[in-house]
Design a protein around this motif. Sequence first.
Motif, PDB file in Angstrom:
ATOM      1  N   UNK A  89       0.821  -1.202   0.000  1.00  0.00           N
ATOM      2  CA  UNK A  89       0.000   0.000   0.000  1.00  0.00           C
ATOM      3  C   UNK A  89       0.861   1.261   0.000  1.00  0.00           C
ATOM      4  N   UNK A  90       1.971   1.210   0.774  1.00  0.00           N
ATOM      5  CA  UNK A  90       2.872   2.377   0.773  1.00  0.00           C
ATOM      6  C   UNK A  90       3.472   2.604  -0.621  1.00  0.00           C
ATOM      7  N   UNK A  91       3.840   1.509  -1.291  1.00  0.00           N
ATOM      8  CA  UNK A  91       4.387   1.653  -2.649  1.00  0.00           C
ATOM      9  C   UNK A  91       3.369   2.284  -3.591  1.00  0.00           C
ATOM     10  N   UNK A  92       2.106   1.843  -3.485  1.00  0.00           N
ATOM     11  CA  UNK A  92       1.065   2.413  -4.343  1.00  0.00           C
ATOM     12  C   UNK A  92       0.872   3.897  -4.036  1.00  0.00           C
ATOM     13  N   UNK A  93       0.818   4.225  -2.751  1.00  0.00           N
ATOM     14  CA  UNK A  93       0.646   5.629  -2.377  1.00  0.00           C
ATOM     15  C   UNK A  93       1.834   6.468  -2.844  1.00  0.00           C
ATOM     16  N   UNK A  94       3.034   5.906  -2.700  1.00  0.00           N
ATOM     17  CA  UNK A  94       4.228   6.634  -3.153  1.00  0.00           C
ATOM     18  C   UNK A  94       4.176   6.865  -4.666  1.00  0.00           C
ATOM     19  N   UNK A  95       3.773   5.820  -5.385  1.00  0.00           N
ATOM     20  CA  UNK A  95       3.673   5.952  -6.834  1.00  0.00           C
ATOM     21  C   UNK A  95       2.606   6.979  -7.214  1.00  0.00           C
ATOM     22  N   UNK A  96       1.514   6.986  -6.493  1.00  0.00           N
ATOM     23  CA  UNK A  96       0.484   7.983  -6.762  1.00  0.00           C
ATOM     24  C   UNK A  96       0.975   9.390  -6.513  1.00  0.00           C
TER      25      UNK A  96
END
Length: 618
Positions: free
Chosen positions: A197-204
């Motif tokens: 989830x952190x990776x997705x948020x970072x990518x966003x």
Amino acid sequence: MVERSARTTWSSADAAESGVLPVRTSSARLLGQRSWWAFALVAALLVFHQALLQPAIARLTTDAPVINVSGRQRMLSQELAKSALAMTAADSPRERERRRDELATTLSEWRLSQHGLQKGDAARQLPGNSSPDVRRAFDELNPHFEAMVSAAESLLSAASPPDPAATRAALGSLLEHESEFLPRMHEIVGLYEADARRHVEQLQRLGLIVMLAILGILVALQLTVVRPAIRLVRREFAESEAQYQRLVESMNDGLVMFDAAGRVQFANRRFGAMLGLPREDVNHKPASVLLADSDRRRFDGLLHHTSGQIGPVEISFQHAAGRTIDTIVSPQGLQNLHGEPQGLLLVVTDMTERKAGEQRSRELLDQLAHANRLKSMGEMAASLAHEINQPLGAIANYAEGALARLPALGHEAGELEAPLRSILRSTLRGGEIIRRARSFSQRRPHCLELESINSLVREVEQLCLPEARRRGVSLELQLGDDLPDVPVDGIQIQQILTNLIQNAFDALSAVEPYRRRVSLTTRLAGDGDVEVRVADTGPGIAFDDAERLFEPFVTTRAEGTGMGLAIARNIATAHGGSLQVESHNDGGAVFRLMLPLHPPALQDLPASRPAEEEAIHA
């Protein structure tokens, strides 16, 4: 604005020397620099995308396999415990062996997955580089994992039949540590999911930053490059249009553009002034309203012309006051992309004043020629009077003789025939001389007819013969046979010949009487023209003075006006011919008059009247 337009043509060196930068050049250079800065920022964003976003995207591709494998580890731990219980509870050796194989397979897969989660496994897309929280959780999990692996291996390595005590001990250890393994593995799965989830948020967030940066660059590009460029283009277009408008309106000629239907799309003020109309009243009018009736078909031909060059054409327009405007137009056909006629552009030159001036010049030339003929007639007046006196004296003598014979009625009446015929011939001769003199001195409009050049020469000979006798000059004729008739104004051609003969008489005044000779020769030249040569035996003409003799007011006689030869050459040129002079090899001058048989502007001329009819009407 004109000065600014002129400055735009300076070179860089001129700008550097003067210390003034051209406005357009500096603006274009500034826009170019801004566009390069925008390009550099976009390139930097691409590098940023490749350096940061791509690894984050690649990490997302590995998060799913890690979560799947970690979640499967819980199921494998439970399957491992089930296989161990089933093996120990088997009733037959065959069943026990089958359960042993299941336990061994499960144990092997469990160990590989556990190793891949911690150390990485390319075949299963397991990176192995976990977060610190995951590594710490694995450290807490590993003792229970190792204890379960040891208990499972003890069950697998037990002798057959197995020792019940050892089996119970290994099975108890496996179940005891399995109860500790499951919650810790569940925690690790949660940690993996949190990392994802952190990776997705970072990518966003990175994607949002890149999007905002791109939008900012686009806005900056619009504000600093695109909009100034549009304003610059609009300004230059407006200035170019204004310059074009000034150029069109400053033309001395009219400019008018018609569409394919023949309606005026544009006209400058000069064209409107030619027609006596404001330019606004000319626009959108059909050509049929502006043209003279006689030239509408010619205009239609120009409008629908599709191939070849169109040369200047004479066209007449209708003035608002009702008079006709004579013009010469230079047409240019307008075509669309498919080569189809789309309209017509005309550059219109008003020829009305010029034609009026040419007409006045022709009238003045005719007046001068008439005066020249009267001058020549005056010079021949004494000789004509002497020549006329002879036939008139003969008439009187013959009449007296006839009167003397009338009383003697005894004579036959036939004796009176001969003297009366002589009276008639002499009378006709006197009338012919008077007719020639009258025709030569009359001023009349140009009349182009097919004339016999030999007949014209004979009449000139008869007209000049009295003067030749008075001056003691031999006037000789050498006339060609079967010469075709020539389209000329007979009086004007005779004026040329009379002028040349009179000049020859004057030139022979300084020559011994026995050498005074003037010859008139007619022949058909090699190029199809009829040539008339007037040659004398005088002192000749210097080569340097030959062409100057045809210039106005240039003469070799003290009493001459210098206009005779100039008028003669103008008459010859107007007939499409020429008049040249050269020195004869044996001395004297030779004037060559060339007359074309088919002048380009002369056709369908009436035939000349017979000489007898002319004599009767004289």
